[in-house]
Scaffold this motif. Structure first.
Motif, PDB file in Angstrom:
ATOM      1  N   GLU A  29     -55.968  68.773  38.580  1.00 41.64           N
ATOM      2  CA  GLU A  29     -55.229  70.216  38.940  1.00 41.64           C
ATOM      3  C   GLU A  29     -56.090  71.099  39.052  1.00 41.64           C
ATOM      4  OE1 GLU A  29     -52.064  70.304  36.111  1.00 41.64           O
ATOM      5  OE2 GLU A  29     -51.128  68.574  37.050  1.00 41.64           O
ATOM      6  N   ASN A  30     -57.155  71.188  38.323  1.00 39.88           N
ATOM      7  CA  ASN A  30     -58.241  72.389  38.286  1.00 39.88           C
ATOM      8  C   ASN A  30     -59.541  71.678  38.305  1.00 39.88           C
ATOM      9  OD1 ASN A  30     -59.234  72.433  35.671  1.00 39.88           O
ATOM     10  ND2 ASN A  30     -57.035  72.813  35.161  1.00 39.88           N
ATOM     11  N   ARG A  31     -60.630  72.609  38.706  1.00 39.74           N
ATOM     12  CA  ARG A  31     -62.118  72.386  38.707  1.00 39.74           C
ATOM     13  C   ARG A  31     -62.581  71.822  37.367  1.00 39.74           C
ATOM     14  NH1 ARG A  31     -64.212  77.038  42.107  1.00 39.74           N
ATOM     15  NH2 ARG A  31     -63.596  76.000  44.262  1.00 39.74           N
ATOM     16  N   SER A  32     -62.232  72.545  36.370  1.00 38.78           N
ATOM     17  CA  SER A  32     -62.767  72.534  35.212  1.00 38.78           C
ATOM     18  C   SER A  32     -62.391  71.171  34.726  1.00 38.78           C
ATOM     19  CB  SER A  32     -62.048  73.421  34.266  1.00 38.78           C
ATOM     20  OG  SER A  32     -62.428  74.935  34.641  1.00 38.78           O
ATOM     21  N   GLU A  33     -61.311  70.431  34.710  1.00 39.02           N
ATOM     22  CA  GLU A  33     -61.186  69.179  34.139  1.00 39.02           C
ATOM     23  C   GLU A  33     -61.984  68.012  34.946  1.00 39.02           C
ATOM     24  OE1 GLU A  33     -59.655  68.783  31.356  1.00 39.02           O
ATOM     25  OE2 GLU A  33     -59.754  66.417  31.678  1.00 39.02           O
ATOM     26  N   GLY A  34     -62.329  68.471  36.301  1.00 37.07           N
ATOM     27  CA  GLY A  34     -63.276  67.568  37.139  1.00 37.07           C
ATOM     28  C   GLY A  34     -64.780  67.880  36.645  1.00 37.07           C
ATOM     29  N   ILE A  35     -65.005  68.763  36.137  1.00 40.10           N
ATOM     30  CA  ILE A  35     -66.335  68.893  35.810  1.00 40.10           C
ATOM     31  C   ILE A  35     -66.417  68.457  34.326  1.00 40.10           C
ATOM     32  CG2 ILE A  35     -67.857  70.819  35.154  1.00 40.10           C
ATOM     33  CD1 ILE A  35     -66.924  72.330  37.720  1.00 40.10           C
ATOM     34  N   ARG A  36     -65.473  68.673  33.455  1.00 40.79           N
ATOM     35  CA  ARG A  36     -65.297  68.187  32.133  1.00 40.79           C
ATOM     36  C   ARG A  36     -65.680  66.729  32.281  1.00 40.79           C
ATOM     37  NH1 ARG A  36     -62.222  72.466  30.505  1.00 40.79           N
ATOM     38  NH2 ARG A  36     -60.137  71.683  31.347  1.00 40.79           N
ATOM     39  N   ASP A  37     -65.022  66.017  33.077  1.00 42.87           N
ATOM     40  CA  ASP A  37     -65.018  64.610  33.223  1.00 42.87           C
ATOM     41  C   ASP A  37     -66.512  64.223  33.643  1.00 42.87           C
ATOM     42  OD1 ASP A  37     -62.559  63.818  32.272  1.00 42.87           O
ATOM     43  OD2 ASP A  37     -61.695  63.379  34.082  1.00 42.87           O
ATOM     44  N   ASP A  41     -68.834  61.789  31.487  1.00 39.39           N
ATOM     45  CA  ASP A  41     -69.236  60.529  31.900  1.00 39.39           C
ATOM     46  C   ASP A  41     -70.810  60.358  31.990  1.00 39.39           C
ATOM     47  OD1 ASP A  41     -68.922  57.973  33.312  1.00 39.39           O
ATOM     48  OD2 ASP A  41     -69.678  58.814  35.191  1.00 39.39           O
ATOM     49  N   THR A  42     -71.498  61.646  32.100  1.00 43.28           N
ATOM     50  CA  THR A  42     -72.923  61.648  32.273  1.00 43.28           C
ATOM     51  C   THR A  42     -73.532  61.334  30.973  1.00 43.28           C
ATOM     52  OG1 THR A  42     -72.882  63.179  33.931  1.00 43.28           O
ATOM     53  CG2 THR A  42     -75.031  63.022  32.644  1.00 43.28           C
ATOM     54  N   LEU A  43     -72.599  61.861  29.730  1.00 45.47           N
ATOM     55  CA  LEU A  43     -73.109  62.040  28.267  1.00 45.47           C
ATOM     56  C   LEU A  43     -72.918  60.333  27.733  1.00 45.47           C
ATOM     57  CD1 LEU A  43     -71.862  65.156  26.844  1.00 45.47           C
ATOM     58  CD2 LEU A  43     -74.207  64.633  27.338  1.00 45.47           C
ATOM     59  N   VAL A  44     -71.712  59.778  28.135  1.00 45.62           N
ATOM     60  CA  VAL A  44     -71.623  58.326  27.741  1.00 45.62           C
ATOM     61  C   VAL A  44     -72.685  57.534  28.340  1.00 45.62           C
ATOM     62  CG1 VAL A  44     -70.127  56.366  28.206  1.00 45.62           C
ATOM     63  CG2 VAL A  44     -69.126  58.628  27.699  1.00 45.62           C
ATOM     64  N   ARG A  45     -73.233  57.816  29.721  1.00 47.49           N
ATOM     65  CA  ARG A  45     -74.333  57.092  30.253  1.00 47.49           C
ATOM     66  C   ARG A  45     -75.445  57.351  29.601  1.00 47.49           C
ATOM     67  NH1 ARG A  45     -75.470  58.993  35.648  1.00 47.49           N
ATOM     68  NH2 ARG A  45     -73.456  59.458  35.966  1.00 47.49           N
ATOM     69  N   LEU A 133     -69.218  50.726  31.222  1.00 49.90           N
ATOM     70  CA  LEU A 133     -69.739  50.790  29.821  1.00 49.90           C
ATOM     71  C   LEU A 133     -69.139  52.129  29.191  1.00 49.90           C
ATOM     72  CD1 LEU A 133     -73.418  50.453  30.813  1.00 49.90           C
ATOM     73  CD2 LEU A 133     -71.865  48.714  30.292  1.00 49.90           C
ATOM     74  N   THR A 134     -68.362  51.980  28.060  1.00 52.45           N
ATOM     75  CA  THR A 134     -67.927  53.130  27.507  1.00 52.45           C
ATOM     76  C   THR A 134     -68.189  53.439  26.061  1.00 52.45           C
ATOM     77  OG1 THR A 134     -65.774  54.475  27.410  1.00 52.45           O
ATOM     78  CG2 THR A 134     -65.575  51.994  27.233  1.00 52.45           C
ATOM     79  N   THR A 135     -67.493  53.978  25.337  1.00 52.21           N
ATOM     80  CA  THR A 135     -67.709  54.386  24.097  1.00 52.21           C
ATOM     81  C   THR A 135     -66.628  54.443  23.187  1.00 52.21           C
ATOM     82  OG1 THR A 135     -68.848  56.084  22.758  1.00 52.21           O
ATOM     83  CG2 THR A 135     -67.910  56.803  24.803  1.00 52.21           C
ATOM     84  N   THR A 136     -66.885  54.515  22.033  1.00 52.35           N
ATOM     85  CA  THR A 136     -65.632  54.668  21.070  1.00 52.35           C
ATOM     86  C   THR A 136     -65.269  56.202  21.085  1.00 52.35           C
ATOM     87  OG1 THR A 136     -67.157  55.145  19.213  1.00 52.35           O
ATOM     88  CG2 THR A 136     -66.422  52.752  19.315  1.00 52.35           C
ATOM     89  N   GLY A 137     -66.204  56.896  21.682  1.00 53.03           N
ATOM     90  CA  GLY A 137     -65.735  58.275  22.031  1.00 53.03           C
ATOM     91  C   GLY A 137     -65.782  59.303  20.553  1.00 53.03           C
ATOM     92  N   LYS A 138     -66.301  58.561  19.513  1.00 53.29           N
ATOM     93  CA  LYS A 138     -66.348  59.333  18.388  1.00 53.29           C
ATOM     94  C   LYS A 138     -67.344  60.701  18.398  1.00 53.29           C
ATOM     95  CE  LYS A 138     -69.344  56.136  15.778  1.00 53.29           C
ATOM     96  NZ  LYS A 138     -70.700  56.462  16.077  1.00 53.29           N
ATOM     97  N   ASP A 139     -68.531  60.572  19.125  1.00 52.88           N
ATOM     98  CA  ASP A 139     -69.406  61.632  19.234  1.00 52.88           C
ATOM     99  C   ASP A 139     -69.116  62.495  20.547  1.00 52.88           C
ATOM    100  OD1 ASP A 139     -70.570  60.970  16.766  1.00 52.88           O
ATOM    101  OD2 ASP A 139     -71.677  59.360  17.877  1.00 52.88           O
ATOM    102  N   LEU A 140     -68.007  62.291  21.065  1.00 57.76           N
ATOM    103  CA  LEU A 140     -67.797  63.101  22.374  1.00 57.76           C
ATOM    104  C   LEU A 140     -66.644  64.391  22.110  1.00 57.76           C
ATOM    105  CD1 LEU A 140     -69.096  62.060  24.949  1.00 57.76           C
ATOM    106  CD2 LEU A 140     -66.876  60.925  25.782  1.00 57.76           C
ATOM    107  N   PRO A 141     -67.377  65.410  22.494  1.00 53.82           N
ATOM    108  CA  PRO A 141     -66.347  66.530  22.259  1.00 53.82           C
ATOM    109  C   PRO A 141     -65.257  66.666  23.260  1.00 53.82           C
ATOM    110  CG  PRO A 141     -68.491  67.306  22.964  1.00 53.82           C
ATOM    111  CD  PRO A 141     -68.601  65.915  22.932  1.00 53.82           C
TER     112      PRO A 141
END
Ligand code: NI
Length: 141
Positions: A29-37, A41-45, A133-141
């Motif tokens: 719906e907006n650019r911000s959410e696309g950029i956040r994703d 993704d870059t941080l998980v990699r 390749l993913t993550t438990t997400g615990k360190d991801l804001p």
């Protein structure tokens, strides 16, 4: 106080247009959410690239194969039982009379789950294999 900050980015007009087209195709719906994703993704990699092979990670594996193919189902099952401790869950879908789709969630030491995912995908007779390749997400804001 909100943790959100705004920042400006200079971009080539055509590059931005293509990105916006992509976002609208994907239903953003907006650019911000696309950029956040993209950033997540870059941080998980990066987390994966920097991972100690013993650190806990998660992998989602999908494989498509023909269950009539000689001993293929037995081989795939054997591989999973050898490393049963990291197979968190498995979903088997009978696609048609011959083909099966298996989706596995592996959770455990990065090295072990990558190894199992690679072995399953590279097993002879597996028609299509993918790994997320993913993550438990615990360190991801
Ligand atoms: Ni099946």
């Amino acid at each position: 106080m909100s943790n959100l900050i705004r920042f400006g980015v200079s971009l080539d007009r055509e590059l931005l247009k293509r990105f916006d087209d992509y976002l609208s195709e994907k239903g953003y719906e907006n650019r911000s959410e696309g950029i956040r994703d993209l950033i997540r993704d870059t941080l998980v990699r990066r987390e994966w690239e920097a991972a100690d092979p013993k650190e806990e990670r998660m992998v989602v594996v999908s494989i498509v194969y023909d269950h009539h193919e000689s001993d293929l189902p037995a081989k795939l099952t054997e591989l999973q039982h050898e490393q049963h401790g990291v197979v968190h869950s498995a979903l088997h879908i009978h696609l048609d009379r011959h083909k099966c789709l298996e989706i596995l969630v592996l959770r455990g030491a990065a090295g072990a789950i990558l190894d199992l995912g690679n072995k399953l995908i590279s097993t002879r007779g597996v028609r299509h294999g993918k790994m997320i390749l993913t993550t438990t997400g615990k360190d991801l804001p």
